[in-house]
Design an enzyme around this catalytic site. Structure first.
Site, PDB file in Angstrom:
ATOM      1  CG  MET A  41      -1.748   1.186   1.357  1.00  9.84           C
ATOM      2  SD  MET A  41      -2.921   1.280   2.730  1.00  9.84           S
ATOM      3  CE  MET A  41      -3.003  -0.302   3.445  1.00  9.84           C
ATOM      4  N   PRO A  42       1.323   1.683  -1.183  1.00 12.42           N
ATOM      5  CG  PRO A  42       2.262   1.623  -3.300  1.00 12.42           C
ATOM      6  CD  PRO A  42       1.161   1.049  -2.479  1.00 12.42           C
ATOM      7  CE1 TYR A  43      -0.320   9.754   2.457  1.00 17.00           C
ATOM      8  CE2 TYR A  43       2.013  10.057   2.868  1.00 17.00           C
ATOM      9  CZ  TYR A  43       0.733  10.544   2.866  1.00 17.00           C
ATOM     10  OH  TYR A  43       0.497  11.832   3.268  1.00 17.00           O
TER      11      TYR A  43
END
Length: 67
Positions: free
Chosen positions: A1-3
């Site tokens: 889950m990249p931010y």
């Protein structure tokens, strides 16, 4: 889950430009890292010019000195 958090100076980036940045960053993470676009978050923070500095100067002064 990249931010991904992108900070830009508040100088009139349009909604369309920001949408393009969000799509482009998401597409890049999908292509390069095989990330799920539905779990990829891109946040754009717009910072007032007076709150941004570079080279020890407020950005407007730095631009004048380096133009």
């Amino acid at each position: 889950m990249p931010y991904v958090n992108i900070k830009i100076t508040r100088e009139g980036a349009t909604r369309a430009q920001k949408n393009e940045i969000i799509k482009g960053v998401t597409d890049l993470l999908v292509r390069v890292l095989d990330k799920d676009p539905n779990g990829t978050f891109v946040v754009i923070d717009e910072v007032e010019l007076e709150n941004w500095g570079v080279g020890g100067l407020p950005v407007d002064e730095w631009r004048k000195a380096n133009s």
